[in-house]
Design a protein around this motif. Structure first.
Motif, mmCIF file in Angstrom:
data_model
loop_
_atom_site.group_PDB
_atom_site.id
_atom_site.type_symbol
_atom_site.label_atom_id
_atom_site.label_comp_id
_atom_site.label_asym_id
_atom_site.label_seq_id
_atom_site.Cartn_x
_atom_site.Cartn_y
_atom_site.Cartn_z
ATOM 1 N N THR A 74 0.816 -1.212 0.000
ATOM 2 C CA THR A 74 0.000 0.000 0.000
ATOM 3 C C THR A 74 0.853 1.267 0.000
ATOM 4 O OG1 THR A 74 -1.818 -1.158 1.070
ATOM 5 C CG2 THR A 74 -1.812 1.251 1.236
ATOM 6 N N PRO A 75 1.904 1.363 0.841
ATOM 7 C CA PRO A 75 2.728 2.585 0.789
ATOM 8 C C PRO A 75 3.373 2.817 -0.581
ATOM 9 C CG PRO A 75 3.176 1.389 2.814
ATOM 10 C CD PRO A 75 2.320 0.501 1.962
ATOM 11 N N LEU A 76 3.836 1.751 -1.220
ATOM 12 C CA LEU A 76 4.447 1.893 -2.543
ATOM 13 C C LEU A 76 3.401 2.247 -3.588
ATOM 14 C CD1 LEU A 76 7.103 1.823 -4.026
ATOM 15 C CD2 LEU A 76 6.831 -0.643 -4.312
ATOM 16 N N ALA A 77 2.209 1.691 -3.445
ATOM 17 C CA ALA A 77 1.111 2.042 -4.356
ATOM 18 C C ALA A 77 0.732 3.512 -4.188
ATOM 19 C CB ALA A 77 -0.089 1.147 -4.107
ATOM 20 N N ASP A 78 0.703 3.979 -2.953
ATOM 21 C CA ASP A 78 0.399 5.399 -2.701
ATOM 22 C C ASP A 78 1.438 6.297 -3.354
ATOM 23 O OD1 ASP A 78 -1.796 4.614 -1.169
ATOM 24 O OD2 ASP A 78 -0.768 4.900 0.752
ATOM 25 N N LEU A 79 2.705 5.923 -3.223
ATOM 26 C CA LEU A 79 3.789 6.701 -3.823
ATOM 27 C C LEU A 79 3.650 6.738 -5.342
ATOM 28 C CD1 LEU A 79 6.505 8.207 -3.637
ATOM 29 C CD2 LEU A 79 7.621 5.958 -3.646
ATOM 30 N N ASN A 80 3.380 5.582 -5.942
ATOM 31 C CA ASN A 80 3.236 5.535 -7.393
ATOM 32 C C ASN A 80 1.977 6.255 -7.852
ATOM 33 O OD1 ASN A 80 5.455 4.012 -8.832
ATOM 34 N ND2 ASN A 80 5.071 2.731 -7.044
ATOM 35 N N TYR A 81 0.922 6.213 -7.064
ATOM 36 C CA TYR A 81 -0.289 6.964 -7.385
ATOM 37 C C TYR A 81 0.057 8.450 -7.511
ATOM 38 C CZ TYR A 81 -4.746 9.330 -6.839
ATOM 39 O OH TYR A 81 -5.820 10.166 -7.020
ATOM 40 N N GLU A 82 0.801 8.977 -6.538
ATOM 41 C CA GLU A 82 1.199 10.389 -6.572
ATOM 42 C C GLU A 82 2.083 10.673 -7.781
ATOM 43 O OE1 GLU A 82 0.047 12.898 -4.805
ATOM 44 O OE2 GLU A 82 -1.254 11.459 -3.785
ATOM 45 N N ARG A 83 2.980 9.758 -8.096
ATOM 46 C CA ARG A 83 3.858 9.950 -9.259
ATOM 47 C C ARG A 83 3.041 10.011 -10.548
ATOM 48 N NH1 ARG A 83 8.445 5.536 -7.529
ATOM 49 N NH2 ARG A 83 9.591 6.877 -6.114
ATOM 50 N N PHE A 84 2.062 9.109 -10.670
ATOM 51 C CA PHE A 84 1.232 9.103 -11.878
ATOM 52 C C PHE A 84 0.416 10.390 -11.980
ATOM 53 C CE2 PHE A 84 1.128 4.236 -11.405
ATOM 54 C CZ PHE A 84 2.268 4.097 -12.171
ATOM 55 N N GLN A 85 -0.102 10.871 -10.853
ATOM 56 C CA GLN A 85 -0.938 12.067 -10.879
ATOM 57 C C GLN A 85 -0.154 13.312 -11.276
ATOM 58 O OE1 GLN A 85 -4.288 11.828 -10.630
ATOM 59 N NE2 GLN A 85 -3.820 9.653 -10.481
ATOM 60 N N THR A 86 1.124 13.348 -10.927
ATOM 61 C CA THR A 86 1.919 14.553 -11.207
ATOM 62 C C THR A 86 2.741 14.451 -12.493
ATOM 63 O OG1 THR A 86 3.737 13.754 -9.820
ATOM 64 C CG2 THR A 86 2.090 15.163 -8.766
ATOM 65 N N PHE A 87 2.763 13.259 -13.106
ATOM 66 C CA PHE A 87 3.544 13.070 -14.329
ATOM 67 C C PHE A 87 2.871 13.755 -15.508
ATOM 68 C CE2 PHE A 87 4.814 10.728 -18.153
ATOM 69 C CZ PHE A 87 6.187 10.761 -18.020
ATOM 70 N N THR A 88 3.664 14.508 -16.259
ATOM 71 C CA THR A 88 3.155 15.185 -17.449
ATOM 72 C C THR A 88 3.890 14.639 -18.669
ATOM 73 O OG1 THR A 88 2.793 17.193 -16.151
ATOM 74 C CG2 THR A 88 2.781 17.426 -18.551
ATOM 75 N N PRO A 89 3.223 13.786 -19.461
ATOM 76 C CA PRO A 89 3.889 13.255 -20.656
ATOM 77 C C PRO A 89 4.326 14.382 -21.590
ATOM 78 C CG PRO A 89 1.823 12.104 -20.241
ATOM 79 C CD PRO A 89 1.872 13.291 -19.311
ATOM 80 N N GLY A 90 5.488 14.206 -22.194
ATOM 81 C CA GLY A 90 5.985 15.196 -23.141
ATOM 82 C C GLY A 90 6.749 16.333 -22.512
ATOM 83 N N HIS A 91 6.844 16.356 -21.184
ATOM 84 C CA HIS A 91 7.552 17.437 -20.499
ATOM 85 C C HIS A 91 8.854 16.880 -19.929
ATOM 86 C CE1 HIS A 91 8.333 20.210 -17.012
ATOM 87 N NE2 HIS A 91 8.220 21.035 -18.023
ATOM 88 N N TYR A 92 9.880 16.839 -20.772
ATOM 89 C CA TYR A 92 11.167 16.284 -20.360
ATOM 90 C C TYR A 92 12.224 17.369 -20.478
ATOM 91 C CZ TYR A 92 8.313 12.325 -21.796
ATOM 92 O OH TYR A 92 7.283 11.456 -21.964
ATOM 93 N N SER A 93 12.964 17.575 -19.392
ATOM 94 C CA SER A 93 14.006 18.590 -19.400
ATOM 95 C C SER A 93 15.060 18.242 -18.346
ATOM 96 C CB SER A 93 13.409 19.967 -19.086
ATOM 97 O OG SER A 93 12.976 20.019 -17.740
ATOM 98 N N THR A 94 16.118 19.016 -18.295
ATOM 99 C CA THR A 94 17.150 18.773 -17.287
ATOM 100 C C THR A 94 16.645 19.067 -15.871
ATOM 101 O OG1 THR A 94 18.010 20.987 -17.663
ATOM 102 C CG2 THR A 94 19.088 19.194 -18.850
ATOM 103 N N SER A 95 15.574 19.823 -15.738
ATOM 104 C CA SER A 95 15.059 20.122 -14.405
ATOM 105 C C SER A 95 14.250 18.967 -13.806
ATOM 106 C CB SER A 95 14.204 21.389 -14.429
ATOM 107 O OG SER A 95 13.032 21.178 -15.182
ATOM 108 N N ASN A 96 13.756 18.044 -14.651
ATOM 109 C CA ASN A 96 12.970 16.942 -14.104
ATOM 110 C C ASN A 96 13.524 15.569 -14.510
ATOM 111 O OD1 ASN A 96 12.183 16.586 -16.753
ATOM 112 N ND2 ASN A 96 10.080 17.215 -16.451
ATOM 113 N N ALA A 97 14.786 15.532 -14.938
ATOM 114 C CA ALA A 97 15.412 14.272 -15.338
ATOM 115 C C ALA A 97 16.578 13.966 -14.413
ATOM 116 C CB ALA A 97 15.908 14.371 -16.771
ATOM 117 N N THR A 98 16.790 12.678 -14.175
ATOM 118 C CA THR A 98 17.939 12.250 -13.391
ATOM 119 C C THR A 98 18.672 11.170 -14.176
ATOM 120 O OG1 THR A 98 16.608 10.637 -12.201
ATOM 121 C CG2 THR A 98 16.909 12.775 -11.153
ATOM 122 N N PRO A 99 19.987 11.047 -13.957
ATOM 123 C CA PRO A 99 20.759 10.040 -14.698
ATOM 124 C C PRO A 99 20.397 8.621 -14.262
ATOM 125 C CG PRO A 99 22.199 11.277 -13.212
ATOM 126 C CD PRO A 99 20.833 11.850 -13.107
#
Length: 79
Positions: free
Chosen positions: A54-79
């Motif tokens: 459940t905690p991992l599902a909650d975390l991924n739920y938040e990630r999915f809700q805030t993810f914006t497809p097509g918005h890729y830049s150095t400010s939101n990317a990690t190696p």
């Protein structure tokens, strides 16, 4: 099409160092379709679908809700 999702238990969220380039995903339209569908799921549904806690599902739920497809830049990317 078969898609395999593997939720990360840890993600390092630190900005890229200067000089790192950002590559664009090959399947951008498929990412948009997938995320659109995942955004409709409740955390409980994500836990059942991915067979995760459940905690991992909650975390991924938040990630999915805030993810914006097509918005890729150095400010939101990690190696």
């Amino acid at each position: 099409m078969l898609v395999l999702l593997s939720p990360a238990k840890k993600q390092v969220a630190q900005p890229l160092e200067p000089g790192y380039g950002v590559t664009l995903p090959i399947f951008d339209s498929e990412i948009a379709d997938l995320v659109t569908g995942l955004k409709t799921l409740a955390s409980k549904d994500i836990a059942n679908l991915m067979h995760i806690s459940t905690p991992l599902a909650d975390l991924n739920y938040e990630r999915f809700q805030t993810f914006t497809p097509g918005h890729y830049s150095t400010s939101n990317a990690t190696p």
